[in-house]
Design an enzyme around this catalytic site. Structure first.
Site, mmCIF file in Angstrom:
data_model
loop_
_atom_site.group_PDB
_atom_site.id
_atom_site.type_symbol
_atom_site.label_atom_id
_atom_site.label_comp_id
_atom_site.label_asym_id
_atom_site.label_seq_id
_atom_site.Cartn_x
_atom_site.Cartn_y
_atom_site.Cartn_z
ATOM 1 N N SER A 78 -0.126 -1.702 0.816
ATOM 2 C CA SER A 78 -0.800 -2.083 -0.875
ATOM 3 C C SER A 78 -2.294 -2.686 -0.757
ATOM 4 O O SER A 78 -3.577 -2.798 -0.177
ATOM 5 C CB SER A 78 -0.030 -2.635 -1.272
ATOM 6 O OG SER A 78 -0.252 -3.116 -3.036
ATOM 7 N N HIS A 96 6.620 2.337 -4.862
ATOM 8 C CA HIS A 96 5.381 1.607 -4.269
ATOM 9 C C HIS A 96 5.725 1.120 -2.889
ATOM 10 O O HIS A 96 4.946 0.694 -1.966
ATOM 11 C CB HIS A 96 4.917 0.236 -4.970
ATOM 12 C CG HIS A 96 3.491 -0.108 -4.608
ATOM 13 N ND1 HIS A 96 2.027 0.047 -4.756
ATOM 14 C CD2 HIS A 96 3.854 -1.732 -4.050
ATOM 15 C CE1 HIS A 96 1.989 -0.703 -3.445
ATOM 16 N NE2 HIS A 96 2.297 -1.981 -3.612
ATOM 17 N N ASN A 128 0.130 2.682 0.612
ATOM 18 C CA ASN A 128 0.804 2.685 -0.780
ATOM 19 C C ASN A 128 -0.683 1.777 -1.374
ATOM 20 O O ASN A 128 -0.677 0.966 -1.669
ATOM 21 C CB ASN A 128 1.561 1.681 -0.909
ATOM 22 C CG ASN A 128 3.102 2.125 -1.204
ATOM 23 O OD1 ASN A 128 3.400 2.429 0.050
ATOM 24 N ND2 ASN A 128 3.069 3.109 -2.116
#
Length: 272
Positions: A96, A241, A120
């Protein structure tokens, strides 16, 4: 597992976990998380690698950056941390927000990166998606933290997913709000900062996401992998996620394949 602290410039402390010996493998977590968010990868990969999981600035036990820091400042922080490890070029993986940092280091300091993995990650959000994350960043800067919404977005109702969700919730509720707000703002504004630089990434690049992640989409993963010289996209079906926690065996297999890949080998551009 050993806990360590390095002092970077401006006497800024960086806390990290270290386990195993061998080729260095550095993990950078996402916004609101901490180094422990890589526990399935630390457990598995430390059998063969020197695994280093670092607390991002303002998270865990690492000192914050200045409140106005953007993604380039987080990338500079990561590069300084890698240099301070004095381990030569490392295998660098991020999740992320951590994936934006990892990609930024691969673009700006290729001398520090042997391989890069983006889990992700985000890449050129739509205007609607960008507005949504900017709104969440503004709420955090105003002192409002919403834990329930990301948990619903990241996990489904399956028992295994909810076990991981309990850990994630504990990390979100313990994070320093100012550090969280600074990092999330950089994350919200950073999806295009190094996007053009993907064409310059020459090291082996793994780009992995879940098929059901609405923000770090399979299309984004494929675009990043196609842009890199030696990129491979992996999409894990029926995952969201926090795929490194909810599908650790499949993620670890993909990471091990990436860690064995050398640029002269045949390139497989995408795998679903």
């Amino acid at each position: 597992m050993t806990q360590r602290t390095l002092q970077l410039s401006n006497n800024r402390a960086v806390h990290y976990l270290e386990r195993g010996i061998g080729e260095p493998l550095v993990f950078i977590h996402g916004v609101g998380m901490q180094a422990n968010a890589w526990y399935p990868q630390i457990e598995n990969l430390s059998a063969d690698f020197r695994v280093i999981a670092v607390d991002m600035p303002g998270h865990g036990k690492s000192a914050s950056l200045d409140a106005g820091a953007g993604l380039p400042q987080f990338v500079e922080w990561a590069a300084e941390f890698i240099e301070a490890l004095d381990a030569g070029p490392v295998n660098l993986a991020g999740h992320s927000m951590g994936s934006l940092i990892a990609a930024g280091v691969a673009v700006t300091r290729p001398d520090l990166v042997r391989r890069v993995a983006v889990l992700n990650g985000v890449y050129r959000r739509t205007p609607e998606a960008r507005q949504a994350v900017l709104q969440r960043a503004a709420e955090l800067r105003a002192g409002t933290i919403d834990v329930e919404t990301p948990l619903r977005r990241w996990f489904n109702a399956e028992e295994a997913q909810q076990i991981a969700a309990v850990r994630v919730e504990s990390w979100l509720r313990s994070v320093d709000l100012d550090g969280y707000a600074t990092a999330y703002t950089a994350f919200a504004k950073g999806d295009e900062t190094y996007a053009d630089g993907w064409h310059d990434i020459a090291c082996p690049a793994l780009v992995l996401t879940g098929s059901d992640d609405p923000n770090s989409t399979p299309a984004m993963a494929r675009q990043m992998a196609e842009a890199a010289k030696h990129g491979k996209a992996v999409v894990i079906e029926d995952e969201r996620h926090m795929v490194n926690l909810t599908a650790p065996d499949r993620v670890n297999r993909a990471l091990r394949a990436w860690l064995q890949f050398e640029p002269h080998e045949a390139i497989i551009k995408s795998e679903v």
